[in-house]
Design a protein around this motif. Structure first.
Motif: not given
Length: 536
Positions: A265, A464, A497, A504, A507, A529, A531
């Motif tokens: 995160k 994201s 990103y 992601a 978000s 976000t 991931f």
């Protein structure tokens, strides 16, 4: 209205019974109510939008008794000279002989439900869902909470929840009081009716908070929505319906990064002048909020002397140019390499080692904002030329992000597939937000081809938040600014990103405190976000 920016023009003295109305109030009504607190019998009661009687003190904030939702406009107690040590505002007993004290018999002023906007990790326990704020006047013959009904029909799956808890949490949003009532937890059902007639919870004059929390299954379904309502509560066995405000941001179940090593995160947040604007211990508000996000990596702007204390409180690795610098990165994962930035004020690149032993390049950045006009603050004004906004961005933040990509990022990507995360205060909006469909959200302006967001997308970076929330009308929340309210859809803080091995999966804009109904401590909202690390 404006605030005093310098001491010479600041008001110094006593003030009480501050009222802001959504309608004109007759002179004779003003005179009649000038020396007494208002109550529901006031002829304009339904048109009051802010009411501060300061009866519950003003430690770090004063409650707006009619405040609702994510922007309740509770007053923050701070200093214009935020680095100064002059005394903050404080309260005293109103000894004005003309002031009529409220009726001694306790009566209901209002009751409001406030929902949390925060997502919920799988397996979370005692997670705050909503609060019931009950305001009463008078102290004799006190009212008592004798019952409450919970509506769980909007919860995606009741099996996600193992128990529901209700607490009395005192008179302030951030409170050390937490006394469980109505038993020791309740098994969830679509409708829960609870009563406490033998040992009712007596209310005290002023504000009374009641918190509803839930325990969640470790197997709760990711993406499921959690929404609980209070259709009815009882005072002295009499039914009342609380007021509420629907939020466009619904809490959902998210993966737990503490139990799944493939989940990370990332929080992006400008904390506003070192995070010391609210109360005498403002930095504690910042630290507690960061901890509540469970972020593994934080990209931060305006750290300004607070970064060492934050890093020590989190027990995280820290990257910053100096202990008083603008930018900081905090990481639960080791920092493999500090990269030399083209400008320490604008860029703070590092390479981190992730739990799967792979590397990732992370940068906390701050880009210059457009001036003459500073459109990110002034765009509600009519008659602006959006081509001028684009031109100004092209001479400021576009140049900055070009330097960050060309000097602080791309040279380290030539011989590897290392993923990149760039979190920052971009001081520029996104063309993905300012579309034809979103014109009504932006005071009639749009579409606007903001150059910085277009440049990053052309370079292969993903926004994201907008990737996960592609509907710019339905998910229009902004990051600048959650405390002022005039620019609710102005998003200038981003997590971008690109690269292999990362995607992601959730978000969200974070704009409310984890202690429901507490004040937000910065002039920027955060972006959080989640991931997932992949084998790509």
């Amino acid at each position: 209205m404006e605030y005093a920016k310098i001491e010479k023009t600041a008001f110094g003295g006593w003030v009480d019974e501050v009222r802001i109305w959504q309608t004109e109030v007759a002179a004779q009504t003003i005179q009649k109510w000038a020396h007494q607190s208002i109550n529901p019998s006031h002829p304009n009661f339904k048109k009051i939008v802010a009411y501060y009687n300061f009866n519950d003190g003003i430690d770090k904030s004063a409650i707006n008794w009619v405040g609702k939702g994510s922007q309740a406009y509770h007053l923050r107690n701070g200093r214009n000279n935020y680095k100064g040590q002059k005394p903050l505002a404080y309260t005293e007993i109103n000894d004005n002989p003309k002031f009529v004290k409220p009726a001694k018999e306790q009566k209901l002023f209002n009751a409001i439900t406030i929902h949390s906007e925060w997502d919920i990790d799988q397996g979370a326990s005692d997670n705050a869902i909503l609060k019931l704020r009950i305001a009463v006047t008078g102290s004799l013959t006190p009212l008592a909470l004798t019952g409450i009904t919970l509506d769980l029909s909007s919860v995606s799956a009741l099996s996600d929840i193992s128990r529901i808890h209700i607490y009395h949490t005192g008179k302030t949003a951030h409170s050390t009081i937490k006394s469980e009532i109505f038993g020791k937890g309740t098994i969830p059902s679509k409708k829960i009716v609870l009563s406490e007639r033998n040992t009712p919870i007596r209310l005290s004059a002023g504000i009374n908070y009641f918190l509803i929390t839930a325990d969640f299954s470790a197997k709760a379904a990711i993406g499921n929505k959690i929404k609980i309502d209070i259709p009815v509560f009882e005072l002295n066995n009499r039914h009342y319906t609380p007021e509420t405000t629907n939020s466009s941001i619904a809490p959902t179940i998210t993966p737990n990064n503490y139990t799944d090593a493939n989940i990370i995160k990332v929080l992006q947040w400008n904390i506003w002048h070192g995070g010391i604007h609210v109360g005498n211990n403002g930095i504690n508000n910042i630290i507690n909020l960061i901890k509540a996000t469970h972020a593994d990596i934080i990209t931060m702007q305006e750290a300004y002397g607070s970064q060492l204390r934050i890093a020590e409180s989190l027990n995280y690795f820290l990257s910053t140019a100096s202990s008083n610098d603008n930018l900081a990165i905090y990481s639960r994962f080791p920092i493999a390499k500090h990269l030399p930035p083209y400008s320490t004020f604008n860029s703070n690149p590092v390479i981190l080692t992730l739990p799967n032993s792979k590397k990732i390049l992370v940068n906390a950045c701050w880009l210059r904002y457009a001036t003459n006009p500073e459109y990110t603050s002034l765009y509600p004004n009519k008659g602006s030329n959006t081509n001028l906004w684009i031109a100004k961005d092209s001479m400021s933040n576009l140049l900055d992000i070009h330097e960050i990509i060309s000097k602080d990022t791309e040279p380290y990507l030539k011989d590897s597939n290392i993923p990149v995360i760039i979190g920052g205060d971009f001081n520029s909006c996104s063309h993905l937000d300012w579309t034809k469909a979103a014109i009504p959200l932006h005071f009639g302006y749009g579409p606007v081809a903001f150059p910085t967001s277009r440049y990053l997308l052309a370079k292969g970076y993903k926004d994201s938040f907008r990737e996960i929330n592609p509907n710019e009308v339905a998910q229009s929340e902004g990051t600048w600014s959650p405390i002022y309210g005039q620019l609710p859809a102005c998003r200038i803080d981003f997590i971008y990103y690109k690269g292999c091995g990362i995607k992601a999966i959730t978000s969200k804009i974070i704009r409310t405190a984890p202690d429901i109904d507490d004040v937000w401590p910065s002039d920027h909202a955060g972006v959080l976000t989640t991931f997932q690390l992949t084998n790509d």
